[in-house]
Write a protein that holds these residues in place. Structure first.
Motif, PDB file in Angstrom:
ATOM      1  N   VAL A  69     -12.513   3.025   3.442  1.00 36.62           N
ATOM      2  CA  VAL A  69     -12.230   3.742   4.827  1.00 36.62           C
ATOM      3  C   VAL A  69     -10.755   4.112   4.950  1.00 36.62           C
ATOM      4  CG1 VAL A  69     -12.164   3.289   7.426  1.00 36.62           C
ATOM      5  CG2 VAL A  69     -14.171   2.369   6.081  1.00 36.62           C
ATOM      6  N   PRO A  70     -10.364   5.664   5.424  1.00 35.22           N
ATOM      7  CA  PRO A  70      -8.969   5.846   5.227  1.00 35.22           C
ATOM      8  C   PRO A  70      -8.301   5.235   6.605  1.00 35.22           C
ATOM      9  CG  PRO A  70     -10.548   7.427   6.000  1.00 35.22           C
ATOM     10  CD  PRO A  70     -11.476   6.490   5.636  1.00 35.22           C
ATOM     11  N   ILE A  71      -7.835   3.918   6.537  1.00 37.21           N
ATOM     12  CA  ILE A  71      -6.944   3.496   7.383  1.00 37.21           C
ATOM     13  C   ILE A  71      -5.699   2.878   6.742  1.00 37.21           C
ATOM     14  CG2 ILE A  71      -6.744   1.564   9.327  1.00 37.21           C
ATOM     15  CD1 ILE A  71      -9.728   2.008   9.946  1.00 37.21           C
ATOM     16  N   TRP A  72      -4.577   2.942   7.035  1.00 36.07           N
ATOM     17  CA  TRP A  72      -3.356   2.465   6.079  1.00 36.07           C
ATOM     18  C   TRP A  72      -2.468   1.719   7.132  1.00 36.07           C
ATOM     19  CZ3 TRP A  72      -5.061   7.683   6.391  1.00 36.07           C
ATOM     20  CH2 TRP A  72      -5.616   7.880   5.259  1.00 36.07           C
ATOM     21  N   LYS A  73      -1.836   0.517   6.358  1.00 31.79           N
ATOM     22  CA  LYS A  73      -1.226   0.027   7.164  1.00 31.79           C
ATOM     23  C   LYS A  73       0.362  -0.090   6.758  1.00 31.79           C
ATOM     24  CE  LYS A  73      -2.424  -4.738   5.054  1.00 31.79           C
ATOM     25  NZ  LYS A  73      -2.979  -5.843   5.115  1.00 31.79           N
ATOM     26  N   LYS A  74       1.163  -0.335   7.741  1.00 32.97           N
ATOM     27  CA  LYS A  74       2.642  -0.613   7.507  1.00 32.97           C
ATOM     28  C   LYS A  74       2.978  -1.735   8.179  1.00 32.97           C
ATOM     29  CE  LYS A  74       5.393   2.517   9.089  1.00 32.97           C
ATOM     30  NZ  LYS A  74       6.439   3.506   9.306  1.00 32.97           N
ATOM     31  N   GLU A  75       3.773  -2.738   7.256  1.00 29.93           N
ATOM     32  CA  GLU A  75       4.196  -3.989   7.810  1.00 29.93           C
ATOM     33  C   GLU A  75       5.655  -3.852   8.296  1.00 29.93           C
ATOM     34  OE1 GLU A  75       1.243  -6.788   5.237  1.00 29.93           O
ATOM     35  OE2 GLU A  75       3.293  -6.440   4.609  1.00 29.93           O
ATOM     36  N   ILE A  76       5.793  -4.253   9.533  1.00 29.77           N
ATOM     37  CA  ILE A  76       7.336  -4.185  10.036  1.00 29.77           C
ATOM     38  C   ILE A  76       7.731  -5.561  10.371  1.00 29.77           C
ATOM     39  CG2 ILE A  76       8.768  -3.019  11.870  1.00 29.77           C
ATOM     40  CD1 ILE A  76       6.360  -0.892  11.912  1.00 29.77           C
ATOM     41  N   GLY A  77       8.804  -5.804   9.817  1.00 27.05           N
ATOM     42  CA  GLY A  77       9.394  -7.285  10.050  1.00 27.05           C
ATOM     43  C   GLY A  77      10.989  -7.081  10.120  1.00 27.05           C
ATOM     44  N   LYS A  78      11.553  -8.298  10.211  1.00 26.43           N
ATOM     45  CA  LYS A  78      13.091  -8.568  10.315  1.00 26.43           C
ATOM     46  C   LYS A  78      13.713  -7.903   9.046  1.00 26.43           C
ATOM     47  CE  LYS A  78      12.898 -13.315   8.827  1.00 26.43           C
ATOM     48  NZ  LYS A  78      12.096 -14.174   9.297  1.00 26.43           N
ATOM     49  N   ASP A  79      13.184  -7.829   8.096  1.00 20.19           N
ATOM     50  CA  ASP A  79      13.719  -7.378   6.758  1.00 20.19           C
ATOM     51  C   ASP A  79      13.382  -5.901   6.352  1.00 20.19           C
ATOM     52  OD1 ASP A  79      14.815  -9.705   6.213  1.00 20.19           O
ATOM     53  OD2 ASP A  79      13.018 -10.543   5.168  1.00 20.19           O
ATOM     54  N   GLY A  80      12.967  -5.273   7.270  1.00 21.82           N
ATOM     55  CA  GLY A  80      12.510  -3.805   7.301  1.00 21.82           C
ATOM     56  C   GLY A  80      11.003  -3.302   7.466  1.00 21.82           C
ATOM     57  N   GLU A  81      10.494  -2.439   6.829  1.00 21.53           N
ATOM     58  CA  GLU A  81       9.072  -1.885   6.802  1.00 21.53           C
ATOM     59  C   GLU A  81       8.701  -1.591   5.427  1.00 21.53           C
ATOM     60  OE1 GLU A  81       9.390   2.424   8.362  1.00 21.53           O
ATOM     61  OE2 GLU A  81       9.806   0.923  10.060  1.00 21.53           O
ATOM     62  N   ARG A  82       7.469  -1.919   5.266  1.00 21.49           N
ATOM     63  CA  ARG A  82       6.921  -1.248   3.934  1.00 21.49           C
ATOM     64  C   ARG A  82       5.352  -0.731   4.418  1.00 21.49           C
ATOM     65  NH1 ARG A  82       3.803  -4.496   0.536  1.00 21.49           N
ATOM     66  NH2 ARG A  82       3.230  -6.779   1.614  1.00 21.49           N
ATOM     67  N   TRP A  83       5.040  -0.024   3.454  1.00 16.33           N
ATOM     68  CA  TRP A  83       3.418   0.398   3.447  1.00 16.33           C
ATOM     69  C   TRP A  83       2.994  -0.540   2.572  1.00 16.33           C
ATOM     70  CZ3 TRP A  83       1.197   3.587   6.829  1.00 16.33           C
ATOM     71  CH2 TRP A  83       1.979   4.449   7.414  1.00 16.33           C
ATOM     72  N   VAL A  84       1.702  -1.112   2.917  1.00 15.20           N
ATOM     73  CA  VAL A  84       1.031  -1.815   1.955  1.00 15.20           C
ATOM     74  C   VAL A  84       0.338  -0.983   0.892  1.00 15.20           C
ATOM     75  CG1 VAL A  84      -0.982  -3.685   1.774  1.00 15.20           C
ATOM     76  CG2 VAL A  84       0.767  -3.722   3.759  1.00 15.20           C
ATOM     77  N   PRO A  85       0.684  -1.515  -0.347  1.00 15.74           N
ATOM     78  CA  PRO A  85       0.293  -0.477  -1.518  1.00 15.74           C
ATOM     79  C   PRO A  85      -1.318  -1.029  -1.907  1.00 15.74           C
ATOM     80  CG  PRO A  85       1.563  -2.126  -2.420  1.00 15.74           C
ATOM     81  CD  PRO A  85       1.658  -2.295  -0.777  1.00 15.74           C
ATOM     82  N   GLY A  86      -1.953   0.306  -2.295  1.00 13.82           N
ATOM     83  CA  GLY A  86      -3.359  -0.058  -2.773  1.00 13.82           C
ATOM     84  C   GLY A  86      -4.435  -0.278  -1.953  1.00 13.82           C
ATOM     85  N   GLU A  87      -4.103  -0.282  -0.582  1.00  8.72           N
ATOM     86  CA  GLU A  87      -5.333  -0.756   0.415  1.00  8.72           C
ATOM     87  C   GLU A  87      -5.589   0.561   1.246  1.00  8.72           C
ATOM     88  OE1 GLU A  87      -5.317  -4.251   2.460  1.00  8.72           O
ATOM     89  OE2 GLU A  87      -4.371  -5.458   1.240  1.00  8.72           O
ATOM     90  N   SER A  88      -6.734   0.783   1.619  1.00  3.38           N
ATOM     91  CA  SER A  88      -6.975   1.717   2.493  1.00  3.38           C
ATOM     92  C   SER A  88      -7.552   1.146   3.908  1.00  3.38           C
ATOM     93  CB  SER A  88      -8.009   2.869   2.032  1.00  3.38           C
ATOM     94  OG  SER A  88      -9.210   2.412   1.737  1.00  3.38           O
ATOM     95  N   TYR A  89      -7.334  -0.311   3.852  1.00  3.35           N
ATOM     96  CA  TYR A  89      -7.949  -1.104   5.016  1.00  3.35           C
ATOM     97  C   TYR A  89      -6.879  -1.496   5.891  1.00  3.35           C
ATOM     98  CZ  TYR A  89      -9.697  -5.241   7.352  1.00  3.35           C
ATOM     99  OH  TYR A  89      -9.861  -6.199   7.937  1.00  3.35           O
ATOM    100  N   GLY A  90      -7.044  -1.559   6.946  1.00  6.48           N
ATOM    101  CA  GLY A  90      -5.999  -1.974   8.044  1.00  6.48           C
ATOM    102  C   GLY A  90      -5.919  -3.397   8.116  1.00  6.48           C
ATOM    103  N   GLY A  91      -6.337  -4.171   7.639  1.00  7.63           N
ATOM    104  CA  GLY A  91      -6.342  -5.674   7.634  1.00  7.63           C
ATOM    105  C   GLY A  91      -6.937  -6.468   6.217  1.00  7.63           C
ATOM    106  N   ASP A  92      -6.563  -7.621   6.249  1.00  2.00           N
ATOM    107  CA  ASP A  92      -7.092  -8.074   4.811  1.00  2.00           C
ATOM    108  C   ASP A  92      -7.654  -9.678   5.012  1.00  2.00           C
ATOM    109  OD1 ASP A  92      -3.842  -8.513   3.719  1.00  2.00           O
ATOM    110  OD2 ASP A  92      -4.905  -9.998   4.957  1.00  2.00           O
ATOM    111  N   ALA A  93      -8.549 -10.067   4.267  1.00  2.00           N
ATOM    112  CA  ALA A  93      -9.196 -11.234   4.385  1.00  2.00           C
ATOM    113  C   ALA A  93      -8.471 -12.425   4.030  1.00  2.00           C
ATOM    114  CB  ALA A  93     -10.415 -11.257   3.763  1.00  2.00           C
TER     115      ALA A  93
END
Length: 138
Positions: free
Chosen positions: A114-138
C-alpha cells in the motif's frame, strides 16, 4: 469499510459496526504512533486512489484465502502525534484462529504493497522511514 482518512479513527465504532450474528471472533489490530527515539509526531503521505484499490484487493484476497466473514481496514494519513491511531484492521470470523491468521496476513500485505509513506519528526530532526510503504509498524 475500506478507507483512508485524515480524521481520528474511532476503533470502538468500527468494532461495533463489524459485529454480525454467527461471528464468534472479531480480531483487531490497531497501529499507533509510538515515541521511538524521541519521535514527537509522524507525517503520513498517501497515493490515495492506488492505496484504496490495494486495500480493497487485500480485503478480497483475505476473504478468498481464509474462512472469515468480514474485513474492515482504515488507515489514517496526515500529521499524527504520539499515541494516535494510524491503522485499524477488524476481521470477523466464526472462530478466533481464522480471524487472527487473516488479520496477520492483511497487516503484512499492507506493509508490502500500500503506497503510504511515513516521516518521523522529533527533537533531533526528521527522517523518512526507509524500505516501508506502510504508515505504521507492528
Amino acid at each position: 469499510m475500506i478507507g483512508i482518512t485524515r480524521d481520528v479513527i474511532d476503533a470502538g465504532a468500527m468494532i461495533e459496526a463489524a459485529k454480525r450474528p454467527g461471528m464468534g471472533a472479531l480480531v483487531t489490530f490497531c497501529g499507533v504512533v509510538r515515541d521511538d527515539d524521541g519521535i514527537e509526531r509522524m507525517e503520513l503521505e498517501v497515493y490515495e486512489e492506488v492505496a484504496v484499490r490495494e486495500l480493497e484487493a487485500i480485503r478480497d484476497e483475505a476473504l478468498r484465502e481464509y474462512p472469515i466473514e468480514s474485513v474492515d481496514i482504515v488507515h489514517r494519513v496526515g500529521s499524527l502525534r504520539v499515541g494516535e491511531n494510524i491503522l485499524l484492521i477488524v476481521v470477523g470470523a466464526g472462530h478466533r484462529k481464522e480471524a487472527f491468521d487473516a488479520c496477520e496476513y492483511i497487516l503484512e500485505r499492507i506493509k508490502q504493497s500500500v503506497p503510504i509513506w511515513k516521516k518521523e519528526i522529533g527533537k533531533d530532526g526528521e527522517r523518512w522511514v526507509p524500505g516501508e510503504s506502510y504508515g505504521g509498524d507492528a
